[in-house]
Design a protein around this motif. Sequence first.
Motif, mmCIF file in Angstrom:
data_model
loop_
_atom_site.group_PDB
_atom_site.id
_atom_site.type_symbol
_atom_site.label_atom_id
_atom_site.label_comp_id
_atom_site.label_asym_id
_atom_site.label_seq_id
_atom_site.Cartn_x
_atom_site.Cartn_y
_atom_site.Cartn_z
ATOM 1 N N UNK A 1 0.834 -1.190 0.000
ATOM 2 C CA UNK A 1 0.000 0.000 0.000
ATOM 3 C C UNK A 1 0.872 1.244 0.000
ATOM 4 N N UNK A 2 0.490 2.236 -0.803
ATOM 5 C CA UNK A 2 1.173 3.524 -0.840
ATOM 6 C C UNK A 2 0.125 4.633 -0.821
ATOM 7 N N UNK A 3 0.349 5.639 0.019
ATOM 8 C CA UNK A 3 -0.477 6.841 -0.032
ATOM 9 C C UNK A 3 0.418 8.051 0.189
ATOM 10 N N UNK A 4 -0.045 9.216 -0.298
ATOM 11 C CA UNK A 4 0.794 10.411 -0.388
ATOM 12 C C UNK A 4 0.136 11.621 0.263
ATOM 13 N N UNK A 5 0.955 12.597 0.654
ATOM 14 C CA UNK A 5 0.401 13.856 1.145
ATOM 15 C C UNK A 5 -0.235 14.602 -0.030
ATOM 16 N N UNK B 1 -5.243 -4.962 14.269
ATOM 17 C CA UNK B 1 -6.574 -4.365 14.236
ATOM 18 C C UNK B 1 -7.027 -4.282 12.779
ATOM 19 N N UNK B 2 -6.241 -3.558 11.968
ATOM 20 C CA UNK B 2 -6.528 -3.427 10.542
ATOM 21 C C UNK B 2 -5.772 -4.442 9.705
ATOM 22 N N UNK B 3 -4.589 -4.809 10.171
ATOM 23 C CA UNK B 3 -3.679 -5.647 9.390
ATOM 24 C C UNK B 3 -2.659 -6.299 10.300
ATOM 25 N N UNK B 4 -1.927 -7.237 9.717
ATOM 26 C CA UNK B 4 -0.726 -7.771 10.364
ATOM 27 C C UNK B 4 0.449 -7.147 9.638
ATOM 28 N N UNK B 5 1.113 -6.236 10.306
ATOM 29 C CA UNK B 5 2.170 -5.461 9.663
ATOM 30 C C UNK B 5 3.414 -6.324 9.432
ATOM 31 N N UNK B 6 4.018 -6.122 8.292
ATOM 32 C CA UNK B 6 5.303 -6.746 7.977
ATOM 33 C C UNK B 6 6.386 -5.669 8.022
ATOM 34 N N UNK B 7 6.190 -4.616 7.238
ATOM 35 C CA UNK B 7 7.161 -3.522 7.221
ATOM 36 C C UNK B 7 6.504 -2.264 6.678
ATOM 37 N N UNK B 8 7.147 -1.136 6.951
ATOM 38 C CA UNK B 8 6.700 0.116 6.359
ATOM 39 C C UNK B 8 7.853 1.103 6.362
ATOM 40 N N UNK B 9 7.699 2.122 5.526
ATOM 41 C CA UNK B 9 8.630 3.243 5.513
ATOM 42 C C UNK B 9 7.792 4.511 5.409
ATOM 43 N N UNK B 10 8.166 5.489 6.212
ATOM 44 C CA UNK B 10 7.513 6.793 6.169
ATOM 45 C C UNK B 10 8.504 7.757 5.524
ATOM 46 N N UNK B 11 8.224 8.098 4.284
ATOM 47 C CA UNK B 11 9.046 9.049 3.562
ATOM 48 C C UNK B 11 8.533 10.458 3.876
ATOM 49 N N UNK C 1 7.019 12.625 2.165
ATOM 50 C CA UNK C 1 5.728 12.985 1.567
ATOM 51 C C UNK C 1 4.869 11.787 1.146
ATOM 52 N N UNK C 2 5.253 10.598 1.544
ATOM 53 C CA UNK C 2 4.425 9.422 1.246
ATOM 54 C C UNK C 2 4.794 8.265 2.171
ATOM 55 N N UNK C 3 3.936 7.260 2.184
ATOM 56 C CA UNK C 3 4.095 6.113 3.064
ATOM 57 C C UNK C 3 3.915 4.841 2.253
ATOM 58 N N UNK C 4 4.773 3.837 2.507
ATOM 59 C CA UNK C 4 4.633 2.495 1.935
ATOM 60 C C UNK C 4 4.442 1.521 3.092
ATOM 61 N N UNK C 5 3.479 0.615 2.947
ATOM 62 C CA UNK C 5 3.246 -0.390 3.982
ATOM 63 C C UNK C 5 3.070 -1.754 3.320
ATOM 64 N N UNK C 6 3.708 -2.764 3.886
ATOM 65 C CA UNK C 6 3.527 -4.160 3.477
ATOM 66 C C UNK C 6 2.857 -4.857 4.649
ATOM 67 N N UNK C 7 1.680 -5.438 4.407
ATOM 68 C CA UNK C 7 0.930 -6.054 5.490
ATOM 69 C C UNK C 7 0.069 -7.197 4.975
ATOM 70 N N UNK C 8 -0.412 -8.007 5.918
ATOM 71 C CA UNK C 8 -1.402 -9.029 5.611
ATOM 72 C C UNK C 8 -2.761 -8.425 5.945
ATOM 73 N N UNK C 9 -3.651 -8.436 4.984
ATOM 74 C CA UNK C 9 -4.940 -7.772 5.118
ATOM 75 C C UNK C 9 -5.865 -8.512 6.086
ATOM 76 N N UNK C 10 -6.468 -7.736 7.026
ATOM 77 C CA UNK C 10 -7.433 -8.279 7.979
ATOM 78 C C UNK C 10 -8.803 -7.616 7.849
ATOM 79 N N UNK C 11 -8.840 -6.398 7.327
ATOM 80 C CA UNK C 11 -10.075 -5.620 7.178
ATOM 81 C C UNK C 11 -10.228 -5.228 5.703
#
Length: 173
Positions: free
Chosen positions: A19-23, A80-90, A92-102
């Motif tokens: 998942x990636x989202x941006x400011x 709660x929302x996911x099982x997190x594996x890793x993420x990076x907060x840049x 102006x944007x965020x990348x997250x690798x997770x196992x989906x729960x919701x």
Amino acid sequence: MQKHIKLPHIDAFGYYQFLTFRTNDSVDAYVFKLLDNNDLKNSHKQYKVDEYLDNSQNGAYLNDIVLEYMFDFIKMQNNVLYEIISFVVMPNHVHILFKQMQPMAKTIKVLKAKSAKDINVLLKKSGKFWASGYYDKVIRDEEHFTKVYNYIQNNAQKAGLNEDRFYSIYERS
């Protein structure tokens, strides 16, 4: 010339997602031009956008206290929302690798709505904080998982950032 269509977001419960989202302020005319380019595959568009944003100061609010906030906030949603594996907060944007729960729509709503409100308070700002939309990709296999994990792990270093912006369940943060 092959045209690419915009694919719908997919709920894949129990599967890994990237998942990636941006400011909002990071999305300028150049980013819109890249995203509107129908000659590129969606994954290639996203890579080019991320490469551009890694070197852009537009919307670079995710630093210092806001960086700390996002780290804590993303981790707080674990199991709660996911099982997190890793993420990076840049910046102006965020990348997250997770196992989906919701459902992905719920995950995005929680991540973006609550954090936008809190970040605006921290920055003494108002208005839209996160850009509309997001990029998500179901992880296909172990090779794809490794490629995405490595991309997230190396993103900040590749952009020349010194701060520790990476989190993983496999490493101490």
